[in-house]
Structures are given as structure tokens and as C-alpha cells.
Write an enzyme that holds these catalytic residues in place. Structure first.
Site, mmCIF file in Angstrom:
data_model
loop_
_atom_site.group_PDB
_atom_site.id
_atom_site.type_symbol
_atom_site.label_atom_id
_atom_site.label_comp_id
_atom_site.label_asym_id
_atom_site.label_seq_id
_atom_site.Cartn_x
_atom_site.Cartn_y
_atom_site.Cartn_z
ATOM 1 N N GLU A 99 -37.423 37.652 88.697
ATOM 2 C CA GLU A 99 -36.279 38.404 89.211
ATOM 3 C C GLU A 99 -35.057 38.146 88.339
ATOM 4 O OE1 GLU A 99 -35.020 40.857 90.625
ATOM 5 O OE2 GLU A 99 -35.094 40.492 92.778
ATOM 6 N N ASP A 100 -34.173 39.120 88.245
ATOM 7 C CA ASP A 100 -32.948 38.927 87.471
ATOM 8 C C ASP A 100 -31.938 38.076 88.224
ATOM 9 O OD1 ASP A 100 -32.407 40.928 89.353
ATOM 10 O OD2 ASP A 100 -31.367 42.237 87.934
ATOM 11 N N ILE A 101 -31.753 38.386 89.513
ATOM 12 C CA ILE A 101 -30.744 37.666 90.287
ATOM 13 C C ILE A 101 -31.121 37.623 91.763
ATOM 14 C CG2 ILE A 101 -29.303 39.747 90.569
ATOM 15 C CD1 ILE A 101 -26.843 37.850 90.379
ATOM 16 N N VAL A 102 -30.954 36.471 92.358
ATOM 17 C CA VAL A 102 -31.081 36.344 93.802
ATOM 18 C C VAL A 102 -29.652 36.277 94.316
ATOM 19 C CG1 VAL A 102 -31.868 34.925 95.730
ATOM 20 C CG2 VAL A 102 -33.319 35.175 93.698
ATOM 21 N N ASP A 103 -29.274 37.296 95.069
ATOM 22 C CA ASP A 103 -27.903 37.443 95.543
ATOM 23 C C ASP A 103 -27.872 37.131 97.043
ATOM 24 O OD1 ASP A 103 -25.345 38.382 96.234
ATOM 25 O OD2 ASP A 103 -25.415 40.015 94.805
ATOM 26 N N LEU A 106 -32.163 38.912 100.474
ATOM 27 C CA LEU A 106 -32.888 39.858 101.326
ATOM 28 C C LEU A 106 -33.999 40.580 100.559
ATOM 29 C CD1 LEU A 106 -29.872 41.315 103.337
ATOM 30 C CD2 LEU A 106 -31.562 39.630 104.107
ATOM 31 N N PHE A 152 -19.545 39.559 90.083
ATOM 32 C CA PHE A 152 -20.453 40.663 89.812
ATOM 33 C C PHE A 152 -20.769 40.651 88.321
ATOM 34 C CE2 PHE A 152 -22.035 44.859 88.979
ATOM 35 C CZ PHE A 152 -22.898 45.026 90.042
ATOM 36 N N ASP A 159 -27.090 45.454 85.713
ATOM 37 C CA ASP A 159 -26.302 46.668 85.489
ATOM 38 C C ASP A 159 -25.218 46.887 86.525
ATOM 39 O OD1 ASP A 159 -27.536 49.396 87.318
ATOM 40 O OD2 ASP A 159 -28.220 47.352 87.623
ATOM 41 N N ARG A 165 -26.865 47.245 80.818
ATOM 42 C CA ARG A 165 -28.099 46.448 80.728
ATOM 43 C C ARG A 165 -28.348 45.947 79.313
ATOM 44 N NH1 ARG A 165 -31.032 47.011 85.469
ATOM 45 N NH2 ARG A 165 -30.847 48.984 86.558
#
Length: 175
Positions: A99-103, A106, A152, A159, A165
Site C-alpha cells: 500500500e502507498d499510505i495507511v491514513d 478503513l 496531505f 496523487d 504521481r
């Protein structure tokens, strides 16, 4: 920096990202020595990270992709929808989600639950970034690139409405 990137502040340099990607691959190579792994990249954001990580793996591995949606602009919508699942059976396989990011957590929680239904041998999560301040659910990140503050971020696959990107570094949008 091009004019269209004038308001992007560099947050994590290309060199720092590449060094960390090599370290993560070395950990995976050690943990799965002598075993085959299926890398499952989460599109679209992880494609660059996934490709770089994959190139440093020395264990037998294959690659698959899934596509989910949960973002509208700069905010998570809170609702996750599936766009594309893996094409091959994962029964009895070692799977690493990339994954790129766990924010908020969810989206990846939704995907982890989905993957656990596939009768895997093992399931681990590799995420380039983690924003602990925004987590709504606790997420077990087995291989983590960077723990970041609540900004952000864009670049290196991440992106803002499909743009930025291609940046080789991770920048903060609006700085």
C-alpha cells in the site's frame, strides 16, 4: 521544479525513499527466505513503490494488483468500493499487500478482511507511509517505510485528483 509543482514542498527525498525501499525488501527477503510470495499492490497509488520494492526482492515472487476507492479530493470518503480483485487463486499462498499510505485505516482494513477470506498461508502488510494521527482503526503494518505527520502528501505514486504521481520524491501539497 516546474511551474506546476511550484507549491509542492519536498517532504521525503528520492534518495531517502530508495534507501528505505531497499531496507524493506531486505526484511521481506529474510522473512520469506526459501518461500514464494505473491505481492499484491493496491492501485493506483502503490504502483511505483510496488515496482521498486519488487525489483529488490530475491525470493521467488509473483505480482498481482487490486483496486479500491475511498478518496474524494484530499479526504477519505469513509466508504470503500472494490474496482478490481486479484486474478489468480491465493489459496495456500504467502501474500504481502503493498500500500502507498495507511491514513484512516478503513480501506486497508476492508482489504485485509477480504484477503483473509481467501484461505491464505500468510498475510502481511507493507506500507510506504503511515499517518497515525488519522487512524480510525488500528492497522497491523508489518513492513513500514515512514511514519509521517498529518499532511496531505503527493508524489512517488501518491496523487491529488490524479496529478503529481510522477514526482520522484514525496511532497506536501500546498507547501
Amino acid at each position: 521544479m516546474t511551474q506546476s509543482n511550484a507549491s509542492i514542498g519536498e517532504f521525503i527525498s528520492e534518495a531517502k525513499i530508495q534507501a528505505r525501499v531497499k531496507e524493506l525488501a531486505a526484511m521481506i527477503n529474510k522473512d520469506y527466505a526459501g518461500q514464494e510470495v505473491i505481492i499484491v499492490g493496491v492501485l493506483n497509488g502503490s504502483f511505483i513503490f510496488c515496482a521498486d520494492l519488487f525489483r529488490h526482492l530475491t525470493i521467488p515472487c509473483q505480482i498481482e494488483f487490486v483496486s479500491l476507492s475511498s478518496y474524494e479530493g484530499t479526504e477519505s470518503s469513509g466508504e470503500v468500493s472494490f474496482r478490481m480483485d486479484v486474478k489468480q487463486s491465493l489459496v495456500g499462498k504467502n501474500v504481502i499487500l503493498v500500500e502507498d499510505i495507511v491514513d484512516t485505516g478503513l480501506t486497508i482494513t476492508f482489504l485485509l478482511k477480504h484477503m483473509k477470506l481467501k484461505n491464505l498461508k500468510s498475510l502481511k502488510l507493507c506500507s510506504l507511509l503511515l499517518k497515525r494521527a488519522r487512524l480510525k482503526v488500528e492497522v497491523p503494518v508489518d513492513y513500514l517505510g515512514f511514519d509521517i505527520e498529518d499532511k496531505f502528501v503527493i508524489g512517488y505514486g501518491l496523487d491529488f485528483d490524479g496529478r503529481y504521481r510522477e514526482l520522484p520524491y514525496i511532497g506536501v501539497y500546498g507547501e
